[in-house]
Design a protein around this motif. Structure first.
Motif, PDB file in Angstrom:
ATOM      1  N   UNK A  60       0.809  -1.209   0.000  1.00  0.00           N
ATOM      2  CA  UNK A  60       0.000   0.000   0.000  1.00  0.00           C
ATOM      3  C   UNK A  60       0.847   1.265   0.000  1.00  0.00           C
ATOM      4  N   UNK A  61       2.031   1.204   0.595  1.00  0.00           N
ATOM      5  CA  UNK A  61       2.906   2.379   0.587  1.00  0.00           C
ATOM      6  C   UNK A  61       3.316   2.717  -0.841  1.00  0.00           C
ATOM      7  N   UNK A  62       3.684   1.691  -1.604  1.00  0.00           N
ATOM      8  CA  UNK A  62       4.026   1.912  -3.003  1.00  0.00           C
ATOM      9  C   UNK A  62       2.818   2.350  -3.819  1.00  0.00           C
ATOM     10  N   UNK A  63       1.639   1.802  -3.511  1.00  0.00           N
ATOM     11  CA  UNK A  63       0.427   2.192  -4.244  1.00  0.00           C
ATOM     12  C   UNK A  63       0.077   3.652  -3.980  1.00  0.00           C
ATOM     13  N   UNK A  64       0.192   4.090  -2.736  1.00  0.00           N
ATOM     14  CA  UNK A  64      -0.117   5.487  -2.408  1.00  0.00           C
ATOM     15  C   UNK A  64       0.872   6.429  -3.087  1.00  0.00           C
ATOM     16  N   UNK A  65       2.136   6.033  -3.179  1.00  0.00           N
ATOM     17  CA  UNK A  65       3.123   6.867  -3.878  1.00  0.00           C
ATOM     18  C   UNK A  65       2.839   6.908  -5.375  1.00  0.00           C
ATOM     19  N   UNK A  66       2.378   5.791  -5.927  1.00  0.00           N
ATOM     20  CA  UNK A  66       2.117   5.744  -7.359  1.00  0.00           C
ATOM     21  C   UNK A  66       0.824   6.415  -7.771  1.00  0.00           C
ATOM     22  N   UNK A  67      -0.163   6.467  -6.871  1.00  0.00           N
ATOM     23  CA  UNK A  67      -1.476   7.094  -7.156  1.00  0.00           C
ATOM     24  C   UNK A  67      -1.782   8.131  -6.078  1.00  0.00           C
ATOM     25  N   UNK A  68      -1.053   9.230  -6.027  1.00  0.00           N
ATOM     26  CA  UNK A  68      -1.229  10.197  -4.928  1.00  0.00           C
ATOM     27  C   UNK A  68      -2.493  11.043  -5.045  1.00  0.00           C
ATOM     28  N   UNK A  69      -3.146  11.059  -6.224  1.00  0.00           N
ATOM     29  CA  UNK A  69      -4.319  11.911  -6.422  1.00  0.00           C
ATOM     30  C   UNK A  69      -5.639  11.208  -6.120  1.00  0.00           C
ATOM     31  N   UNK A  70      -5.589  10.046  -5.543  1.00  0.00           N
ATOM     32  CA  UNK A  70      -6.786   9.242  -5.340  1.00  0.00           C
ATOM     33  C   UNK A  70      -7.777   9.962  -4.419  1.00  0.00           C
ATOM     34  N   UNK A  71      -9.026  10.087  -4.906  1.00  0.00           N
ATOM     35  CA  UNK A  71     -10.090  10.731  -4.139  1.00  0.00           C
ATOM     36  C   UNK A  71     -11.183   9.753  -3.706  1.00  0.00           C
TER      37      UNK A  71
END
Length: 523
Positions: A308-319
């Motif tokens: 999830x840390x890598x996912x949050x870095x890769x998709x930082x604009x998630x709303x």
């Protein structure tokens, strides 16, 4: 010798016939003197010259001249009015075509666009095309097809599209919805996508005929595509493969803003690889829907470990993130929250998840400080929202129906509502059977002169809520619009339904009467 009487001298009933006089110089009786008022030269309060007084010639001429002037004025006024009336009539008749209101094409098209949005293309355009030649011409304008709604709610398609639709210019179409069309063939869908090169949003929700080959060709058919909905709502889609999704995401990843892949079996079985794929290819992703709601929730949901840390870095604009039925966890020893966090997150949903004590759900790790959610849905789960109240300061819509809490967790609901009661507008607590948790939790809404609660919709259906708690909620939440008390067993007869604001007075009377009866019985 007397003359013989003529036959018929006497009239009807033996009465004497009156002699008919055609002309005589003698006036009839009562008409010997005519009235001066009928004379053309009559002037009131002036002695007539017929009475023996003769006027001088110059005065007679002066009077005649004056009368002629007045007569000419009257006649000229009549002529003027008649001329004006005739000119208006001539103008109306000669300019009949120009007097008909004809709006410019730009305004007509703007009106037609609103009508298309409200009524749909299949209902509105065939009607206006039969009005006149101009409207028929405008009904084929490309701007009317910018949002093309061909969903099942508008029309039911069998194997072909509506007659003449492909013949129209769809080059400006940016939004296409085929939601619910279960019989449309892939060849027809592909021909439609070929005609819409500027397509930005594609909705094929609940379209089981979509094949993997079409999913792979989407980037080529629609090079501007950024919003895609391939999800299902009923049974799992077994036709779409994970390889076709990988090809699509790899080609469109940079443009993707919205991606919905709910209830696709291939996604469910390859959740970890999908998160890695999104992390590497979708930096602008804002809405992600991976709901896998099971029809029959299991006692403990199977979990999967995701970076999830890598996912949050890769998709930082998630709303928006929807993971209903997906138990994404970290190892139990993970206590520290993620860095970085989803600072733009507004909607989070992870219902129908029952976590084991041996794992750490991502629910407790992904929220940043001072997070303000528009929607939070953890229904039918054992997630504990008190773990996030230090990070999530405001929630507008909260869904905590059928929670799997234990009887010892009495203060969970109370602590959450105490934190969020000043921001909540929608609260769903239906199907919660633990009376102590419900009554204690709703006690956070206390009557206070300094606090205004914005709650508008409250769902307490299929619960064991008491009458006193319902009365307290209505009195403390002045903005309450609707309250659902369907199948609430502890409430008196006549109250187990949905009540609107204009019915609250009646509801309070029934509940107050029931409450007084209970007090009397207990006394």
């Amino acid at each position: 010798m007397s003359k013989p009487k003529r036959r018929g001298e006497k009239g009807l009933f033996g009465l004497q016939k009156k002699k008919s006089i055609l002309f005589t110089f003698q006036p009839r009786e009562g008409e010997e003197y005519s009235s001066d008022s009928e004379d053309s030269d009559y002037v009131p309060e002036r002695h007539s010259s017929d009475e023996g007084e003769e006027l001088p010639l110059n005065q007679v001429k002066k009077r005649v001249r004056k009368e002629n002037v007045q007569h000419n004025k009257v006649q000229s006024g009549k002529k003027l009015r008649n001329s004006v009336r005739s000119s208006v009539e001539q103008c109306t008749l000669s300019n009949l075509d120009t007097m008909t209101v004809r709006l410019p094409d730009e305004i007509l098209l703007r009106i037609f666009q609103f009508c298309v949005l409200n009524e749909g293309i299949s209902k509105f355009l065939p009607r206006i095309s039969r009005v006149c030649k101009d409207w028929n011409r405008l009904s084929h304008d490309p701007t009317l097809f910018e949002k093309l709604d061909l969903s099942a709610s508008q029309l039911q398609l069998t194997k072909t599209l509506p007659k003449g639709l492909i013949e129209n210019d769809l080059s400006l179409c940016k939004t296409l919805s085929l939601s619910g069309q279960t019989k449309l063939q892939n060849s027809i869908i592909e021909s439609l996508l070929t005609s819409t090169p500027a397509l930005v949003s594609l909705d094929v929700f609940n379209c089981p005929t979509i094949k993997p080959e079409l999913v792979k060709r989407l980037p080529h058919l629609c090079p501007c595509l950024s919003h895609v909905d391939l999800s299902h709502s009923n049974d799992f889609n077994t036709s779409i493969t994970i390889s076709s999704i990988e090809v699509f995401i790899t080609a469109c990843g940079l443009r993707l803003v919205e991606l919905r892949l709910a209830r696709i079996l291939a996604v469910k079985n390859n959740m970890k690889s999908l998160f890695k794929l999104l992390q590497d290819n979708c930096p602008n992703l804002e809405e992600l829907d991976l709901r896998m709601n099971p029809r029959f929730p299991q006692a403990v949901s199977p979990h999967c470990y995701v970076d999830m840390v890598g996912f949050i870095k890769g998709c930082p604009k998630l709303k928006e993130l929807r993971l209903d039925g997906v138990n994404i966890c970290e190892k139990r020893e993970t206590k520290k929250s993620y860095e970085p966090k989803l600072t733009n997150l507004k909607t989070f949903s992870q219902s129908a998840v029952v976590c084991d004590t041996s794992v750490q759900p991502i629910f407790y790790l992904m929220f940043g400080s001072d997070c303000r959610l528009t929607e939070l849905n953890i229904s039918s789960s054992n997630l504990v929202p008190t773990e996030i109240i230090d990070f999530v300061t405001e929630v507008e819509s909260c869904y905590m129906a059928d929670m799997k809490w234990k009887s010892v967790d009495v203060m969970i609901l109370y602590e959450c509502l105490s934190k969020w009661c000043t921001s909540l507008r929608v609260l769903d607590l239906s199907y919660n059977k633990l009376n102590e948790i419900l009554d204690t939790g709703l006690g956070a809404y206390k009557l206070s002169n300094g606090v205004s609660y914005p709650l508008e919709v409250l769902n307490l259906s299929n619960t064991v809520v008491s009458s006193n708690v319902v009365i307290q909620m209505i009195e403390s939440c002045k903005g309450l619009v609707s309250i659902d008390l369907t199948a609430c067993r502890e409430l008196p007869r006549g109250t187990k339904r949905i009540f609107q604001k204009n019915e609250f007075r009646t509801l309070l009377k029934i509940l107050s009467g029931a409450g007084s009866d209970e007090d009397t019985d207990s006394g």
